[in-house]
Design a protein around this motif. Structure first.
Motif, PDB file in Angstrom:
ATOM      1  N   ASP A  35       0.517  -1.170  -0.269  1.00 12.69           N
ATOM      2  CA  ASP A  35       0.058   0.111   0.128  1.00 12.69           C
ATOM      3  C   ASP A  35       0.761   1.293  -0.322  1.00 12.69           C
ATOM      4  N   SER A  36       0.628   2.689  -0.433  1.00 12.87           N
ATOM      5  CA  SER A  36       1.186   3.236  -0.669  1.00 12.87           C
ATOM      6  C   SER A  36       1.413   4.046   1.101  1.00 12.87           C
ATOM      7  N   ASN A  37       0.056   3.710   1.734  1.00 12.08           N
ATOM      8  CA  ASN A  37       0.440   4.148   2.998  1.00 12.08           C
ATOM      9  C   ASN A  37       0.568   2.865   3.955  1.00 12.08           C
ATOM     10  N   ASN A  38       2.094   2.421   3.791  1.00 11.96           N
ATOM     11  CA  ASN A  38       2.450   1.080   4.379  1.00 11.96           C
ATOM     12  C   ASN A  38       2.911   1.481   5.462  1.00 11.96           C
ATOM     13  N   LEU A  39       3.106   0.223   6.003  1.00  2.91           N
ATOM     14  CA  LEU A  39       3.651   0.845   7.788  1.00  2.91           C
ATOM     15  C   LEU A  39       5.286   0.924   7.146  1.00  2.91           C
ATOM     16  N   ILE A  40       5.992   0.584   6.582  1.00  3.47           N
ATOM     17  CA  ILE A  40       7.078   0.670   6.421  1.00  3.47           C
ATOM     18  C   ILE A  40       7.436   2.333   6.617  1.00  3.47           C
ATOM     19  N   ALA A  41       6.521   3.075   5.069  1.00  3.46           N
ATOM     20  CA  ALA A  41       6.667   4.155   5.255  1.00  3.46           C
ATOM     21  C   ALA A  41       5.929   5.362   6.254  1.00  3.46           C
ATOM     22  N   ARG A  42       5.275   4.531   7.033  1.00  6.07           N
ATOM     23  CA  ARG A  42       4.544   5.534   7.838  1.00  6.07           C
ATOM     24  C   ARG A  42       5.383   5.398   9.117  1.00  6.07           C
ATOM     25  N   TYR A  43       6.554   4.213   9.429  1.00  8.77           N
ATOM     26  CA  TYR A  43       8.139   4.203  10.545  1.00  8.77           C
ATOM     27  C   TYR A  43       8.806   5.312  10.090  1.00  8.77           C
ATOM     28  N   ARG A  44       8.602   5.001   8.839  1.00  8.01           N
ATOM     29  CA  ARG A  44       9.844   6.596   8.529  1.00  8.01           C
ATOM     30  C   ARG A  44       9.215   7.936   8.367  1.00  8.01           C
ATOM     31  N   GLU A  45       8.021   8.641   8.521  1.00  7.40           N
ATOM     32  CA  GLU A  45       7.574   9.136   8.197  1.00  7.40           C
ATOM     33  C   GLU A  45       7.292   9.516   9.812  1.00  7.40           C
ATOM     34  N   MET A  46       6.746   8.639  10.803  1.00  4.78           N
ATOM     35  CA  MET A  46       6.462   8.919  12.365  1.00  4.78           C
ATOM     36  C   MET A  46       8.382   9.486  12.747  1.00  4.78           C
ATOM     37  N   LYS A  47       9.694   9.231  12.096  1.00  5.35           N
ATOM     38  CA  LYS A  47      11.026   9.137  12.467  1.00  5.35           C
ATOM     39  C   LYS A  47      11.192  10.445  12.137  1.00  5.35           C
ATOM     40  N   THR A  48      10.882  11.217  10.830  1.00  7.45           N
ATOM     41  CA  THR A  48      11.226  12.137  10.273  1.00  7.45           C
ATOM     42  C   THR A  48      10.512  13.115  11.152  1.00  7.45           C
ATOM     43  N   LEU A  49       9.015  13.040  11.359  1.00  7.02           N
ATOM     44  CA  LEU A  49       7.982  14.369  12.546  1.00  7.02           C
ATOM     45  C   LEU A  49       9.361  14.026  13.455  1.00  7.02           C
ATOM     46  N   LYS A  50       9.300  12.867  14.280  1.00  8.25           N
ATOM     47  CA  LYS A  50      10.154  13.027  15.812  1.00  8.25           C
ATOM     48  C   LYS A  50      11.065  14.448  15.943  1.00  8.25           C
ATOM     49  N   LYS A  51      12.470  13.377  14.278  1.00  5.81           N
ATOM     50  CA  LYS A  51      13.029  14.650  14.531  1.00  5.81           C
ATOM     51  C   LYS A  51      13.467  16.204  13.877  1.00  5.81           C
ATOM     52  N   LEU A  52      11.447  16.224  13.259  1.00  7.33           N
ATOM     53  CA  LEU A  52      11.344  17.814  13.132  1.00  7.33           C
ATOM     54  C   LEU A  52      11.133  18.426  14.168  1.00  7.33           C
ATOM     55  N   LYS A  53      10.498  17.881  15.420  1.00  5.22           N
ATOM     56  CA  LYS A  53       9.423  18.405  16.915  1.00  5.22           C
ATOM     57  C   LYS A  53      11.235  18.576  17.160  1.00  5.22           C
ATOM     58  N   SER A  54      12.052  17.435  17.425  1.00  3.09           N
ATOM     59  CA  SER A  54      13.299  18.274  18.326  1.00  3.09           C
ATOM     60  C   SER A  54      13.966  19.099  17.424  1.00  3.09           C
ATOM     61  N   ASP A  55      14.063  18.987  16.248  1.00  2.54           N
ATOM     62  CA  ASP A  55      14.375  20.378  15.869  1.00  2.54           C
ATOM     63  C   ASP A  55      13.890  21.881  15.887  1.00  2.54           C
ATOM     64  N   LYS A  56      12.332  22.012  16.169  1.00  2.00           N
ATOM     65  CA  LYS A  56      11.348  23.157  16.340  1.00  2.00           C
ATOM     66  C   LYS A  56      12.116  23.159  17.902  1.00  2.00           C
ATOM     67  N   GLU A  57      12.057  22.088  19.086  1.00  2.00           N
ATOM     68  CA  GLU A  57      12.072  22.965  19.899  1.00  2.00           C
ATOM     69  C   GLU A  57      13.585  23.615  20.264  1.00  2.00           C
ATOM     70  N   TYR A  58      14.532  23.344  19.467  1.00  2.00           N
ATOM     71  CA  TYR A  58      16.077  23.757  19.740  1.00  2.00           C
ATOM     72  C   TYR A  58      16.360  24.668  19.037  1.00  2.00           C
ATOM     73  N   PHE A  59      15.826  25.151  17.991  1.00  2.00           N
ATOM     74  CA  PHE A  59      15.214  26.302  16.733  1.00  2.00           C
ATOM     75  C   PHE A  59      13.977  27.346  18.171  1.00  2.00           C
ATOM     76  N   THR A  60      13.202  27.258  18.604  1.00  2.00           N
ATOM     77  CA  THR A  60      12.505  27.728  19.534  1.00  2.00           C
ATOM     78  C   THR A  60      13.505  28.067  20.452  1.00  2.00           C
ATOM     79  N   LYS A  61      14.221  27.233  21.538  1.00  2.00           N
ATOM     80  CA  LYS A  61      15.175  27.700  22.689  1.00  2.00           C
ATOM     81  C   LYS A  61      16.181  28.729  22.228  1.00  2.00           C
ATOM     82  N   ARG A  62      16.519  28.079  20.415  1.00  2.00           N
ATOM     83  CA  ARG A  62      18.104  29.681  19.728  1.00  2.00           C
ATOM     84  C   ARG A  62      16.884  30.644  20.013  1.00  2.00           C
ATOM     85  N   ILE A  63      15.747  30.994  19.838  1.00  2.00           N
ATOM     86  CA  ILE A  63      14.979  31.921  18.953  1.00  2.00           C
ATOM     87  C   ILE A  63      15.814  32.734  20.169  1.00  2.00           C
TER      88      ILE A  63
END
Length: 114
Positions: A35-63
């Motif tokens: 499927d186009s929304n298969n579990l493997i792609a879903r796992y990768r997206e969740m991993k990317t989302l987690k990284k983006l959230k941590s980046d957002k937190e870092y940059f918010t503190k930096r700002i």
């Protein structure tokens, strides 16, 4: 020809002849891999989302830190002088300036210059 096909089906274990189980297996394979929304792609997206959230937190503190520094620089001339001395290595005419760096900082500067 038809007899050979039936003979092959008769050799399968009874569990694999169950149409509901076969449907479930095909469904699981479809969801996990095809499927186009298969579990493997879903796992990768969740991993990317987690990284983006941590980046957002870092940059918010930096700002927030930069806003605080900017406020200090705009309100007090002593802080402005301190900032200029630390960041841009400015000095008064009658002063000597000694810079002590860690080996890692020195390598970083050397890479930038080369």
């Amino acid at each position: 020809m038809g007899r050979i096909k039936l003979n092959f089906i008769d050799k399968l274990p009874p569990v694999l002849r169950n149409k509901y189980l076969l449907t479930l297996i095909i469904f699981i394979i479809w969801i996990v891999l095809l499927d186009s929304n298969n579990l493997i792609a879903r796992y990768r997206e969740m991993k990317t989302l987690k990284k983006l959230k941590s980046d957002k937190e870092y940059f918010t503190k930096r700002i927030e830190e930069d806003k605080r520094k900017l406020y200090e620089l705009k309100t007090d001339n002593r802080n402005l002088e301190k900032f200029a001395r630390e960041q841009y290595r400015m000095k008064k005419p009658d002063e000597d300036l000694y810079i002590i760096m860690s080996p890692r900082e020195e390598r970083k500067i050397n890479r930038r210059n080369n």
